[in-house]
Scaffold this motif. Structure first.
Motif, PDB file in Angstrom:
ATOM      1  N   HIS A 194       0.833  -1.204   0.000  1.00 12.42           N
ATOM      2  CA  HIS A 194       0.000   0.000   0.000  1.00 12.42           C
ATOM      3  C   HIS A 194       0.877   1.268   0.000  1.00 12.42           C
ATOM      4  O   HIS A 194       0.595   2.216  -0.735  1.00 12.42           O
ATOM      5  N   VAL A 195       1.933   1.275   0.784  1.00 10.14           N
ATOM      6  CA  VAL A 195       2.824   2.439   0.835  1.00 10.14           C
ATOM      7  C   VAL A 195       3.493   2.660  -0.524  1.00 10.14           C
ATOM      8  O   VAL A 195       3.738   3.798  -0.920  1.00 10.14           O
ATOM      9  N   ARG A 196       3.759   1.588  -1.268  1.00  8.30           N
ATOM     10  CA  ARG A 196       4.367   1.711  -2.605  1.00  8.30           C
ATOM     11  C   ARG A 196       3.364   2.203  -3.654  1.00  8.30           C
ATOM     12  O   ARG A 196       3.765   2.648  -4.725  1.00  8.30           O
ATOM     13  N   SER A 197       2.085   2.137  -3.359  1.00  5.44           N
ATOM     14  CA  SER A 197       1.029   2.451  -4.330  1.00  5.44           C
ATOM     15  C   SER A 197       0.907   3.958  -4.566  1.00  5.44           C
ATOM     16  O   SER A 197       1.580   4.776  -3.943  1.00  5.44           O
ATOM     17  N   GLU A 198      -0.029   4.313  -5.465  1.00  4.31           N
ATOM     18  CA  GLU A 198      -0.287   5.715  -5.789  1.00  4.31           C
ATOM     19  C   GLU A 198      -0.799   6.499  -4.585  1.00  4.31           C
ATOM     20  O   GLU A 198      -0.716   7.733  -4.571  1.00  4.31           O
ATOM     21  N   ASP A 199      -1.337   5.816  -3.567  1.00  8.65           N
ATOM     22  CA  ASP A 199      -1.822   6.515  -2.372  1.00  8.65           C
ATOM     23  C   ASP A 199      -0.693   7.186  -1.595  1.00  8.65           C
ATOM     24  O   ASP A 199      -0.923   8.181  -0.908  1.00  8.65           O
ATOM     25  N   PHE A 200       0.510   6.631  -1.707  1.00  7.23           N
ATOM     26  CA  PHE A 200       1.625   7.151  -0.916  1.00  7.23           C
ATOM     27  C   PHE A 200       2.839   7.463  -1.795  1.00  7.23           C
ATOM     28  O   PHE A 200       2.911   8.519  -2.395  1.00  7.23           O
ATOM     29  N   LEU A 201       3.794   6.558  -1.886  1.00  9.40           N
ATOM     30  CA  LEU A 201       5.061   6.843  -2.573  1.00  9.40           C
ATOM     31  C   LEU A 201       4.964   6.778  -4.095  1.00  9.40           C
ATOM     32  O   LEU A 201       5.805   7.347  -4.773  1.00  9.40           O
ATOM     33  N   ASN A 202       3.989   6.046  -4.620  1.00 12.89           N
ATOM     34  CA  ASN A 202       3.820   5.894  -6.067  1.00 12.89           C
ATOM     35  C   ASN A 202       5.163   5.542  -6.715  1.00 12.89           C
ATOM     36  O   ASN A 202       5.676   6.275  -7.567  1.00 12.89           O
ATOM     37  N   VAL A 203       5.722   4.415  -6.307  1.00 10.92           N
ATOM     38  CA  VAL A 203       7.090   4.057  -6.703  1.00 10.92           C
ATOM     39  C   VAL A 203       7.249   3.801  -8.206  1.00 10.92           C
ATOM     40  O   VAL A 203       8.358   3.939  -8.724  1.00 10.92           O
ATOM     41  N   LYS A 204       6.169   3.455  -8.903  1.00 12.26           N
ATOM     42  CA  LYS A 204       6.281   3.274 -10.366  1.00 12.26           C
ATOM     43  C   LYS A 204       6.582   4.607 -11.040  1.00 12.26           C
ATOM     44  O   LYS A 204       7.364   4.674 -11.980  1.00 12.26           O
ATOM     45  N   LYS A 205       5.951   5.660 -10.579  1.00 15.05           N
ATOM     46  CA  LYS A 205       6.162   6.988 -11.159  1.00 15.05           C
ATOM     47  C   LYS A 205       7.377   7.684 -10.559  1.00 15.05           C
ATOM     48  O   LYS A 205       8.075   8.433 -11.243  1.00 15.05           O
ATOM     49  N   PHE A 206       7.630   7.459  -9.264  1.00 17.75           N
ATOM     50  CA  PHE A 206       8.728   8.122  -8.557  1.00 17.75           C
ATOM     51  C   PHE A 206       9.620   7.076  -7.885  1.00 17.75           C
ATOM     52  O   PHE A 206       9.528   6.848  -6.676  1.00 17.75           O
ATOM     53  N   PRO A 207      10.485   6.413  -8.649  1.00 21.06           N
ATOM     54  CA  PRO A 207      11.284   5.306  -8.106  1.00 21.06           C
ATOM     55  C   PRO A 207      12.384   5.736  -7.144  1.00 21.06           C
ATOM     56  O   PRO A 207      12.940   4.898  -6.447  1.00 21.06           O
ATOM     57  N   GLU A 208      12.678   7.034  -7.107  1.00 19.18           N
ATOM     58  CA  GLU A 208      13.741   7.502  -6.214  1.00 19.18           C
ATOM     59  C   GLU A 208      13.290   8.720  -5.421  1.00 19.18           C
ATOM     60  O   GLU A 208      12.487   9.529  -5.887  1.00 19.18           O
ATOM     61  N   ALA A 209      13.841   8.828  -4.224  1.00 14.52           N
ATOM     62  CA  ALA A 209      13.773  10.042  -3.419  1.00 14.52           C
ATOM     63  C   ALA A 209      15.221  10.450  -3.188  1.00 14.52           C
ATOM     64  O   ALA A 209      16.125   9.605  -3.243  1.00 14.52           O
ATOM     65  N   SER A 210      15.455  11.729  -2.961  1.00 12.65           N
ATOM     66  CA  SER A 210      16.845  12.151  -2.800  1.00 12.65           C
ATOM     67  C   SER A 210      16.963  13.363  -1.900  1.00 12.65           C
ATOM     68  O   SER A 210      15.998  14.113  -1.701  1.00 12.65           O
ATOM     69  N   PHE A 211      18.158  13.533  -1.374  1.00 13.40           N
ATOM     70  CA  PHE A 211      18.503  14.742  -0.625  1.00 13.40           C
ATOM     71  C   PHE A 211      19.867  15.206  -1.101  1.00 13.40           C
ATOM     72  O   PHE A 211      20.791  14.400  -1.251  1.00 13.40           O
ATOM     73  N   LYS A 212      19.991  16.502  -1.336  1.00 15.46           N
ATOM     74  CA  LYS A 212      21.272  17.103  -1.699  1.00 15.46           C
ATOM     75  C   LYS A 212      21.416  18.401  -0.918  1.00 15.46           C
ATOM     76  O   LYS A 212      20.580  19.298  -1.035  1.00 15.46           O
ATOM     77  N   SER A 213      22.470  18.490  -0.123  1.00 11.03           N
ATOM     78  CA  SER A 213      22.661  19.677   0.696  1.00 11.03           C
ATOM     79  C   SER A 213      23.012  20.883  -0.166  1.00 11.03           C
ATOM     80  O   SER A 213      23.632  20.759  -1.224  1.00 11.03           O
ATOM     81  N   THR A 214      22.596  22.058   0.320  1.00 15.32           N
ATOM     82  CA  THR A 214      22.972  23.320  -0.317  1.00 15.32           C
ATOM     83  C   THR A 214      23.892  24.134   0.592  1.00 15.32           C
ATOM     84  O   THR A 214      24.617  24.999   0.108  1.00 15.32           O
ATOM     85  N   SER A 215      23.851  23.865   1.902  1.00 15.15           N
ATOM     86  CA  SER A 215      24.775  24.529   2.827  1.00 15.15           C
ATOM     87  C   SER A 215      24.849  23.746   4.132  1.00 15.15           C
ATOM     88  O   SER A 215      23.913  23.058   4.524  1.00 15.15           O
ATOM     89  N   VAL A 216      26.003  23.854   4.767  1.00 17.77           N
ATOM     90  CA  VAL A 216      26.223  23.250   6.082  1.00 17.77           C
ATOM     91  C   VAL A 216      26.890  24.309   6.944  1.00 17.77           C
ATOM     92  O   VAL A 216      27.843  24.955   6.515  1.00 17.77           O
ATOM     93  N   THR A 217      26.379  24.497   8.148  1.00 18.25           N
ATOM     94  CA  THR A 217      26.989  25.439   9.086  1.00 18.25           C
ATOM     95  C   THR A 217      27.202  24.744  10.416  1.00 18.25           C
ATOM     96  O   THR A 217      26.462  23.828  10.776  1.00 18.25           O
ATOM     97  N   LYS A 218      28.221  25.186  11.129  1.00 17.29           N
ATOM     98  CA  LYS A 218      28.496  24.607  12.440  1.00 17.29           C
ATOM     99  C   LYS A 218      27.543  25.222  13.447  1.00 17.29           C
ATOM    100  O   LYS A 218      27.416  26.439  13.540  1.00 17.29           O
ATOM    101  N   ASP A 219      26.860  24.364  14.195  1.00 11.93           N
ATOM    102  CA  ASP A 219      25.847  24.806  15.132  1.00 11.93           C
ATOM    103  C   ASP A 219      26.437  25.130  16.504  1.00 11.93           C
ATOM    104  O   ASP A 219      25.977  26.019  17.183  1.00 11.93           O
ATOM    105  N   ASP A 220      27.433  24.366  16.916  1.00 15.00           N
ATOM    106  CA  ASP A 220      28.049  24.594  18.225  1.00 15.00           C
ATOM    107  C   ASP A 220      29.386  23.871  18.294  1.00 15.00           C
ATOM    108  O   ASP A 220      29.861  23.328  17.308  1.00 15.00           O
ATOM    109  N   ASP A 221      29.985  23.849  19.455  1.00 22.57           N
ATOM    110  CA  ASP A 221      31.276  23.189  19.637  1.00 22.57           C
ATOM    111  C   ASP A 221      31.142  21.717  20.019  1.00 22.57           C
ATOM    112  O   ASP A 221      32.129  21.050  20.288  1.00 22.57           O
ATOM    113  N   GLU A 222      29.937  21.196  20.050  1.00 22.22           N
ATOM    114  CA  GLU A 222      29.695  19.819  20.463  1.00 22.22           C
ATOM    115  C   GLU A 222      29.586  18.857  19.293  1.00 22.22           C
ATOM    116  O   GLU A 222      29.145  17.731  19.465  1.00 22.22           O
TER     117      GLU A 222
END
Length: 191
Positions: free
Chosen positions: A89-117
């Motif tokens: 069901h999650v693979r179906s058109e109700d959710f991820l629609n994996v036939k139409k959208f076989p991939e998901a992706s993330f690509k960073s545009t910036s990284v900043t240091k938040d603290d010293d930890e």
């Protein structure tokens, strides 16, 4: 403070000094990385799962955090909630629609240091269900060092909360399931 996210994800910081940027490939073959999700079930419990097939890489530069980056690509049909009928069901058109959208992706545009930890803020483009949105989350370094096989590894973890409806996934699971948590645990091998 809650540890926050992908996987992603995911990147950069150490107590050792390096003169240049280091490139790492996420160790998915050795099962030392995971992309997990959690969504509320009717306000009574949680549905948890993972994506079993993904790849990624990241760049770490201790001297210049602006050089840090991360990329992750997920095979959406590899969703696994430990329940075959639900996964169909999650693979179906109700959710991820994996036939139409076989991939998901993330690509960073910036990284900043938040603290010293060892925490960083990562901004980037998350593409899911054919929709790309800019997201921001915090990641934290888990550790870094030599491995038993003569290589060098570095690991990060973090998580983010997202609304599936922001990505065109509008199947009504009730108000408690309007958001979901996405967690990235990424261990990379230095190239």
């Amino acid at each position: 403070m809650k540890r926050t996210l992908i996987a992603a994800a995911m990147l950069l910081v150490t107590s050792q000094t390096y003169a240049a940027a280091e490139t790492y490939v996420v160790d998915t073959k050795g099962m030392h990385a995971s992309i997990n999700f959690k969504i509320d079930h009717l306000g009574y419990s949680w549905v948890v799962g993972r994506f079993n097939d993904f790849k990624g890489s990241f760049v770490f530069d201790e001297d210049d955090v602006a050089n840090n980056s991360v990329e992750v690509t997920i095979n959406t049909s590899s969703v696994d909630s430990n329940h075959a009928e639900r996964d169909r069901h999650v693979r179906s058109e109700d959710f991820l629609n994996v036939k139409k959208f076989p991939e998901a992706s993330f690509k960073s545009t910036s990284v900043t240091k938040d603290d010293d930890e060892g925490e960083y803020k990562v901004k980037g483009d998350l593409t899911l269900h054919g929709v790309t949105k800019q997201v921001e989350f915090e990641i934290e370094e888990v550790g870094a060092g030599k491995d038993p096989w003569g290589g060098y590894r570095r690991g990060f973890e973090g998580e983010m909360t997202l609304k599936p409806s922001d990505f065109g996934i509008n199947y009504d699971l009730g108000p408690a399931a309007a958001t979901m948590e996405l967690e990235f645990i990424l261990e990379g091998v230095k190239q």
